[in-house]
Design a protein around this motif. Structure first.
Motif, PDB file in Angstrom:
ATOM      1  N   SER A 241       0.701  -1.202   0.079  1.00 43.31           N
ATOM      2  CA  SER A 241      -0.065  -0.011  -0.165  1.00 43.31           C
ATOM      3  C   SER A 241       0.939   1.447   0.038  1.00 43.31           C
ATOM      4  O   SER A 241       0.552   2.318  -0.834  1.00 43.31           O
ATOM      5  CB  SER A 241      -0.909   0.142   1.236  1.00 43.31           C
ATOM      6  N   THR A 242       1.995   1.356   0.707  1.00 39.74           N
ATOM      7  CA  THR A 242       2.666   2.418   0.757  1.00 39.74           C
ATOM      8  C   THR A 242       3.380   2.348  -0.485  1.00 39.74           C
ATOM      9  O   THR A 242       3.431   3.729  -1.183  1.00 39.74           O
ATOM     10  CB  THR A 242       3.830   2.057   1.848  1.00 39.74           C
ATOM     11  N   MET A 243       4.014   1.486  -1.162  1.00 37.27           N
ATOM     12  CA  MET A 243       4.814   1.657  -2.512  1.00 37.27           C
ATOM     13  C   MET A 243       3.743   2.073  -3.545  1.00 37.27           C
ATOM     14  O   MET A 243       4.306   2.738  -4.378  1.00 37.27           O
ATOM     15  CB  MET A 243       5.389   0.403  -2.563  1.00 37.27           C
ATOM     16  N   VAL A 244       2.616   1.781  -3.558  1.00 38.14           N
ATOM     17  CA  VAL A 244       1.611   2.176  -4.500  1.00 38.14           C
ATOM     18  C   VAL A 244       0.912   3.527  -4.000  1.00 38.14           C
ATOM     19  O   VAL A 244       0.827   4.547  -5.308  1.00 38.14           O
ATOM     20  CB  VAL A 244       0.424   1.173  -4.580  1.00 38.14           C
ATOM     21  N   LEU A 245       0.396   3.741  -3.055  1.00 39.93           N
ATOM     22  CA  LEU A 245      -0.417   4.703  -2.809  1.00 39.93           C
ATOM     23  C   LEU A 245       0.355   6.185  -2.799  1.00 39.93           C
ATOM     24  O   LEU A 245      -0.136   7.257  -2.872  1.00 39.93           O
ATOM     25  CB  LEU A 245      -1.139   4.675  -1.414  1.00 39.93           C
ATOM     26  N   VAL A 246       1.556   6.158  -2.210  1.00 38.68           N
ATOM     27  CA  VAL A 246       2.608   7.472  -2.336  1.00 38.68           C
ATOM     28  C   VAL A 246       2.574   8.056  -3.612  1.00 38.68           C
ATOM     29  O   VAL A 246       2.319   9.236  -3.730  1.00 38.68           O
ATOM     30  CB  VAL A 246       3.696   7.110  -1.450  1.00 38.68           C
ATOM     31  N   PRO A 247       3.120   7.366  -4.298  1.00 39.22           N
ATOM     32  CA  PRO A 247       3.330   7.929  -5.799  1.00 39.22           C
ATOM     33  C   PRO A 247       2.080   8.221  -6.410  1.00 39.22           C
ATOM     34  O   PRO A 247       1.938   9.197  -7.200  1.00 39.22           O
ATOM     35  CB  PRO A 247       4.018   6.706  -6.778  1.00 39.22           C
ATOM     36  N   GLU A 248       1.157   7.535  -6.313  1.00 39.69           N
ATOM     37  CA  GLU A 248      -0.168   7.695  -6.669  1.00 39.69           C
ATOM     38  C   GLU A 248      -0.920   9.141  -5.893  1.00 39.69           C
ATOM     39  O   GLU A 248      -1.513   9.920  -6.814  1.00 39.69           O
ATOM     40  CB  GLU A 248      -1.344   6.717  -6.546  1.00 39.69           C
ATOM     41  N   GLY A 249      -0.703   9.219  -4.952  1.00 41.29           N
ATOM     42  CA  GLY A 249      -1.084  10.443  -3.868  1.00 41.29           C
ATOM     43  C   GLY A 249      -0.334  11.667  -4.577  1.00 41.29           C
ATOM     44  O   GLY A 249      -0.968  12.889  -4.820  1.00 41.29           O
ATOM     45  N   ARG A 250       0.836  11.581  -4.764  1.00 41.54           N
ATOM     46  CA  ARG A 250       1.628  12.537  -5.563  1.00 41.54           C
ATOM     47  C   ARG A 250       1.098  13.072  -6.636  1.00 41.54           C
ATOM     48  O   ARG A 250       1.014  14.174  -6.960  1.00 41.54           O
ATOM     49  CB  ARG A 250       3.206  12.091  -5.740  1.00 41.54           C
ATOM     50  N   ALA A 253      -2.245  14.997  -6.255  1.00 41.01           N
ATOM     51  CA  ALA A 253      -1.687  16.175  -5.441  1.00 41.01           C
ATOM     52  C   ALA A 253      -1.537  17.107  -6.386  1.00 41.01           C
ATOM     53  O   ALA A 253      -1.850  18.300  -6.285  1.00 41.01           O
ATOM     54  CB  ALA A 253      -0.922  16.028  -4.464  1.00 41.01           C
ATOM     55  N   GLU A 254      -0.846  16.502  -7.495  1.00 43.28           N
ATOM     56  CA  GLU A 254      -0.466  17.661  -8.634  1.00 43.28           C
ATOM     57  C   GLU A 254      -1.516  18.493  -9.319  1.00 43.28           C
ATOM     58  O   GLU A 254      -1.522  19.353  -9.966  1.00 43.28           O
ATOM     59  CB  GLU A 254       0.550  17.220  -9.638  1.00 43.28           C
ATOM     60  N   ARG A 255      -2.790  17.605  -9.359  1.00 42.32           N
ATOM     61  CA  ARG A 255      -4.015  18.119 -10.081  1.00 42.32           C
ATOM     62  C   ARG A 255      -4.923  18.852  -9.168  1.00 42.32           C
ATOM     63  O   ARG A 255      -5.566  19.837  -9.565  1.00 42.32           O
ATOM     64  CB  ARG A 255      -4.627  16.853 -10.695  1.00 42.32           C
ATOM     65  N   SER A 256      -5.173  18.198  -7.968  1.00 38.70           N
ATOM     66  CA  SER A 256      -5.978  18.931  -6.904  1.00 38.70           C
ATOM     67  C   SER A 256      -5.865  18.402  -5.556  1.00 38.70           C
ATOM     68  O   SER A 256      -5.709  17.153  -5.324  1.00 38.70           O
ATOM     69  CB  SER A 256      -7.573  18.418  -7.388  1.00 38.70           C
ATOM     70  N   SER A 257      -5.341  19.334  -4.708  1.00 38.56           N
ATOM     71  CA  SER A 257      -5.323  19.048  -3.253  1.00 38.56           C
ATOM     72  C   SER A 257      -6.774  18.260  -2.515  1.00 38.56           C
ATOM     73  O   SER A 257      -6.453  17.428  -1.478  1.00 38.56           O
ATOM     74  CB  SER A 257      -4.778  20.237  -2.236  1.00 38.56           C
ATOM     75  N   ARG A 258      -7.951  18.692  -3.182  1.00 38.40           N
ATOM     76  CA  ARG A 258      -9.029  18.167  -2.701  1.00 38.40           C
ATOM     77  C   ARG A 258      -9.044  16.644  -2.950  1.00 38.40           C
ATOM     78  O   ARG A 258      -9.742  16.011  -2.029  1.00 38.40           O
ATOM     79  CB  ARG A 258     -10.146  18.885  -3.331  1.00 38.40           C
ATOM     80  N   LYS A 259      -8.771  16.380  -4.324  1.00 37.29           N
ATOM     81  CA  LYS A 259      -8.840  15.008  -4.576  1.00 37.29           C
ATOM     82  C   LYS A 259      -7.827  14.073  -3.731  1.00 37.29           C
ATOM     83  O   LYS A 259      -8.148  13.006  -3.548  1.00 37.29           O
ATOM     84  CB  LYS A 259      -8.397  14.920  -6.090  1.00 37.29           C
ATOM     85  N   LEU A 260      -6.778  14.745  -3.372  1.00 37.79           N
ATOM     86  CA  LEU A 260      -5.747  14.036  -2.269  1.00 37.79           C
ATOM     87  C   LEU A 260      -6.604  13.576  -1.090  1.00 37.79           C
ATOM     88  O   LEU A 260      -6.287  12.613  -0.669  1.00 37.79           O
ATOM     89  CB  LEU A 260      -4.566  14.807  -2.320  1.00 37.79           C
ATOM     90  N   LEU A 261      -7.225  14.648  -0.606  1.00 43.60           N
ATOM     91  CA  LEU A 261      -7.848  14.273   0.459  1.00 43.60           C
ATOM     92  C   LEU A 261      -8.967  13.100   0.577  1.00 43.60           C
ATOM     93  O   LEU A 261      -9.235  12.412   1.271  1.00 43.60           O
ATOM     94  CB  LEU A 261      -8.513  15.755   1.155  1.00 43.60           C
ATOM     95  N   VAL A 262      -9.623  13.282  -0.621  1.00 48.91           N
ATOM     96  CA  VAL A 262     -10.591  12.161  -0.850  1.00 48.91           C
ATOM     97  C   VAL A 262     -10.049  10.855  -1.027  1.00 48.91           C
ATOM     98  O   VAL A 262     -10.448  10.012  -0.402  1.00 48.91           O
ATOM     99  CB  VAL A 262     -11.509  12.576  -1.938  1.00 48.91           C
TER     100      VAL A 262
END
Length: 266
Positions: A241-250, A253-262
Motif C-alpha cells: 500500500s505504501t509503495m503504490v499509494l504514495v506515488p499515486e497520491g503525489r 496532489a499535482e492536479r487537486s489537493s481536494r482529490k488527494l484528501l478524498v
C-alpha cells in the motif's frame, strides 16, 4: 520478493538445526534493518520526487541507487567488523550479509524506482527473477549437501543482486555513485522524518532480536523469527500500500489537493 524470503525461511527452518536457523534468522533481521534504513535515507524520497522529464527521472533514479550502494557499504563494513567479535555460529552468515549488503540495497531501491515511475512491471521482473533463481539455489544446496546458514545467505543474496542487475539493465539505470551523498543531503527534509519513524517503529522490534540473542541465545531468535514469518501476508499489504499509494497520491496532489484528501480518507 516476500514469497522468495518466505520459501527460504521455511526451508531453512526445516533443514537447519535450531542454532543454525537462529544464525540465519539474525542475518535476515539485519537485512530487514538495512531495508528500513536505506528506504528512509534513499528510496522513499524517489516516490515523492521522481522527476518531471525522462532525463530527470533517470538521473534521480541513478542518484537514489548510488546512495543506496554507499549506505550499503557503510552498513556492510559494520556487519563484517561485528562478525569478528561474535560466536562462530553467527559470524559466517553475518559477514556474508555484510559483503552482499550494497548490492541488495541497490536491488531494493530499484523496486522503489519502478513504482515511482509508474512501471511496476519492472519490479515484477526483478522479484520474479529472484524467486525462480532462489528455488534453483535451494534445490542445489540440498542436492549437494551444502546447506548451512552462511551458504544459504550467500546463495539468497547473490541471486537477489543478480535480480537487481537485471532490472537496472531493463530500465537502463546505472548507479550514480558520485551523486549518492548529494541525493541524501538534498532529500534530508524527508529522510530524517522517515528515519525517525523507522527507529521508533519497526526498528525497535528488530533491535530487540539482537538483545534476545544476547540474553537467550540464537535459537530463541530463530523461534521468534519463525513465528513472525507467518505474518508475511499482513506485511505484504502494508508495504504494498505504501509503495503504490504514495506515488499515486503525489500524482493526484499535482492536479487537486481536494482529490488527494478524498483519496486519503476514502
Amino acid at each position: 520478493s516476500s514469497t522468495s524470503n518466505f520459501i527460504t525461511t521455511v526451508v531453512a527452518a526445516r533443514y537447519l538445526d535450531t542454532n543454525a536457523f537462529g544464525a540465519f534468522a539474525l542475518a535476515i533481521v539485519a537485512y530487514t534493518m538495512n531495508l528500513l534504513i536505506v528506504r528512509a535515507l534513499c528510496a522513499e524520497a524517489i516516490l515523492v520526487r521522481p522527476g518531471a522529464t525522462d532525463a530527470e527521472r533517470r538521473a534521480r533514479a541513478a542518484s537514489a541507487v548510488g546512495a543506496a550502494v554507499w549506505v550499503g557499504v557503510v552498513l556492510g563494513l559494520l556487519y563484517v567488523g561485528a562478525g569478528f567479535f561474535l560466536d562462530k555460529t553467527v559470524r559466517g552468515s553475518l559477514m556474508v550479509l555484510g559483503v552482499l549488503t550494497p548490492g541488495l540495497l541497490a536491488q531494493d531501491t530499484m523496486r522503489y524506482v519502478s513504482f515511482a515511475q509508474g512501471r511496476p512491471r519492472s519490479a515484477v521482473i526483478n522479484d520474479g527473477f529472484w524467486l525462480v533463481s532462489q528455488v534453483v539455489v535451494l534445490v542445489t544446496l540440498l542436492q549437494l549437501d551444502l546447506f548451512g546458514p552462511a551458504r544459504l545467505v550467500a546463495g539468497w543474496g547473490l541471486v537477489g543482486i543478480a535480480a537487481g542487475l537485471v532490472q537496472m539493465w531493463v530500465d537502463r539505470v546505472v548507479p550514480a555513485l558520485g551523486e549518492g551523498f548529494a541525493w541524501v543531503r538534498t532529500n534530508r527534509d524527508l529522510s530524517v522524518r522517515y528515519l525517525a519513524d523507522m527507529v521508533s517503529g519497526q526498528g525497535a522490534s528488530l533491535i530487540a532480536s539482537y538483545v534476545l540473542a544476547g540474553v537467550a541465545g540464537v535459537a530463541a531468535v530463530g523461534a521468534i523469527r519463525g513465528a513472525q514469518t507467518l505474518f508475511g501476508p499482513v506485511n505484504i499489504v502494508l508495504l504494498g500500500s505504501t509503495m503504490v499509494l504514495v506515488p499515486e497520491g503525489r500524482r493526484i496532489a499535482e492536479r487537486s489537493s481536494r482529490k488527494l484528501l478524498v483519496m486519503c480518507t476514502g
